[in-house]
Scaffold this active site. Structure first.
Site, PDB file in Angstrom:
ATOM      1  N   HIS A 183       0.843  -1.201   0.000  1.00 49.22           N
ATOM      2  CA  HIS A 183       0.000   0.000   0.000  1.00 49.22           C
ATOM      3  C   HIS A 183       0.879   1.253   0.000  1.00 49.22           C
ATOM      4  O   HIS A 183       0.617   2.205  -0.735  1.00 49.22           O
ATOM      5  CB  HIS A 183      -0.893   0.044   1.241  1.00 49.22           C
ATOM      6  CG  HIS A 183      -1.932  -1.049   1.312  1.00 49.22           C
ATOM      7  ND1 HIS A 183      -2.136  -1.804   2.436  1.00 49.22           N
ATOM      8  CD2 HIS A 183      -2.826  -1.499   0.388  1.00 49.22           C
ATOM      9  CE1 HIS A 183      -3.122  -2.664   2.217  1.00 49.22           C
ATOM     10  NE2 HIS A 183      -3.552  -2.510   0.984  1.00 49.22           N
ATOM     11  N   LYS A 214     -16.709  -8.449   6.021  1.00 47.38           N
ATOM     12  CA  LYS A 214     -15.724  -9.317   6.665  1.00 47.38           C
ATOM     13  C   LYS A 214     -15.329  -8.802   8.046  1.00 47.38           C
ATOM     14  O   LYS A 214     -15.257  -7.607   8.294  1.00 47.38           O
ATOM     15  CB  LYS A 214     -14.501  -9.506   5.768  1.00 47.38           C
ATOM     16  CG  LYS A 214     -13.855  -8.254   5.225  1.00 47.38           C
ATOM     17  CD  LYS A 214     -12.735  -8.604   4.218  1.00 47.38           C
ATOM     18  CE  LYS A 214     -12.070  -7.333   3.689  1.00 47.38           C
ATOM     19  NZ  LYS A 214     -11.106  -7.569   2.632  1.00 47.38           N
TER      20      LYS A 214
HETATM   21  N1  ATP Z   1       0.944  -5.194  -2.417  1.00 44.02           N
HETATM   22  C1  ATP Z   1       0.203  -4.330  -3.086  1.00 44.02           C
HETATM   23  N2  ATP Z   1       0.686  -3.677  -4.146  1.00 44.02           N
HETATM   24  C2  ATP Z   1      -0.084  -2.835  -4.849  1.00 44.02           C
HETATM   25  N3  ATP Z   1      -1.363  -2.577  -4.600  1.00 44.02           N
HETATM   26  C3  ATP Z   1      -1.901  -3.199  -3.551  1.00 44.02           C
HETATM   27  C4  ATP Z   1      -1.155  -4.093  -2.737  1.00 44.02           C
HETATM   28  N4  ATP Z   1      -1.977  -4.576  -1.764  1.00 44.02           N
HETATM   29  C5  ATP Z   1      -3.173  -3.989  -1.977  1.00 44.02           C
HETATM   30  N5  ATP Z   1      -3.139  -3.178  -3.046  1.00 44.02           N
HETATM   31  C6  ATP Z   1      -4.227  -2.383  -3.591  1.00 44.02           C
HETATM   32  O1  ATP Z   1      -4.692  -1.522  -2.595  1.00 44.02           O
HETATM   33  C7  ATP Z   1      -6.087  -1.289  -2.748  1.00 44.02           C
HETATM   34  C8  ATP Z   1      -6.800  -1.560  -1.448  1.00 44.02           C
HETATM   35  O2  ATP Z   1      -6.736  -2.922  -1.211  1.00 44.02           O
HETATM   36  P1  ATP Z   1      -7.160  -3.675   0.110  1.00 44.02           P
HETATM   37  O3  ATP Z   1      -7.421  -2.737   1.220  1.00 44.02           O
HETATM   38  O4  ATP Z   1      -8.175  -4.680  -0.269  1.00 44.02           O
HETATM   39  O5  ATP Z   1      -5.775  -4.388   0.420  1.00 44.02           O
HETATM   40  P2  ATP Z   1      -5.448  -5.902   0.360  1.00 44.02           P
HETATM   41  O6  ATP Z   1      -4.014  -6.008   0.734  1.00 44.02           O
HETATM   42  O7  ATP Z   1      -5.912  -6.491  -0.921  1.00 44.02           O
HETATM   43  O8  ATP Z   1      -6.331  -6.412   1.600  1.00 44.02           O
HETATM   44  P3  ATP Z   1      -7.168  -7.786   1.696  1.00 44.02           P
HETATM   45  O9  ATP Z   1      -6.165  -8.873   1.543  1.00 44.02           O
HETATM   46  O10 ATP Z   1      -7.783  -7.684   3.054  1.00 44.02           O
HETATM   47  O11 ATP Z   1      -8.176  -7.722   0.570  1.00 44.02           O
HETATM   48  C9  ATP Z   1      -6.505  -2.189  -3.917  1.00 44.02           C
HETATM   49  O12 ATP Z   1      -6.506  -1.435  -5.101  1.00 44.02           O
HETATM   50  C10 ATP Z   1      -5.411  -3.214  -3.975  1.00 44.02           C
HETATM   51  O13 ATP Z   1      -5.256  -3.723  -5.276  1.00 44.02           O
END
Ligand code: ATP
Ligand code: MG
Length: 160
Positions: A19, A43
């Protein structure tokens, strides 16, 4: 002069280095970036929303054009209210693509004036998700290098 405001929405339960990679890239391209935590998820979360906001604020303090906020309901309603022009989303792998495409097109149907912009993280983060971090922490594995150290500390106290 035109000033572009982007919203980076997600659950951030908890914020990971993936993130942060995206936030850093977004903060460079856009004039302002709002990291918006979605409150109404079905969730069962590991961290309550106030804890997630606190961690996000701490780890993004070094970027003056990044703001942390929370929202409920439709992302497009929130984006309109904040007068954002862009939604920022991350694509880690092909597996993200189908869902993200569907969301982006549906959001465009709801609000044609807001563009979804996709960014890719550094390859090292392409396999990283909050779900995996939660699982590793629950099972006692090390999440070093996957999350900021303050998140690592909080995970340790949370699962003990
Ligand atoms: N490692 C990463 N690299 C790039 N983008 C990411 C990464 N992890 C999450 N994102 C993006 O951040 C945004 C928010 O995602 P989210 O909060 O669902 O995180 P997540 O890591 O996918 O969490 P979960 O596993 O609980 O779904 C989405 O657009 C997701 O694609
Ligand atoms: Mg996700």
């Amino acid at each position: 002069m035109k000033s572009i405001l982007a919203i980076y929405p997600g659950s951030f339960d908890p914020v990971t280095n993936g993130h942060l990679d995206l936030i850093e890239r977004g903060a460079k391209i856009f004039d302002r970036l709002i990291v918006a935590v979605l409150q109404n998820l079905e969730k069962e979360p590991l961290f309550a929303v106030p804890e997630r906001l606190e961690m996000l604020r701490e780890v993004t303090r070094k970027w003056p054009n990044v703001e942390i906020d929370v929202f409920n309901g439709l992302l497009m309603d929130y984006a309109r209210q904040r007068k954002a022009q862009v939604i920022l989303r991350g694509i880690r792998a092909i597996s993200d693509y189908e869902y993200e495409l569907q969301m982006a097109l549906m959001n465009r149907k709801l609000e044609p004036n807001i563009e979804t912009v996709f960014m890719m993280p550094a390859e090292t983060y392409s396999y990283l998700s909050s779900r995996l971090v939660r699982e590793i922490a629950r099972l006692g594995g090390s999440v070093r290098d996957l999350v900021p150290s303050i998140v690592e500390e909080r995970l340790r106290t949370k699962v003990h």
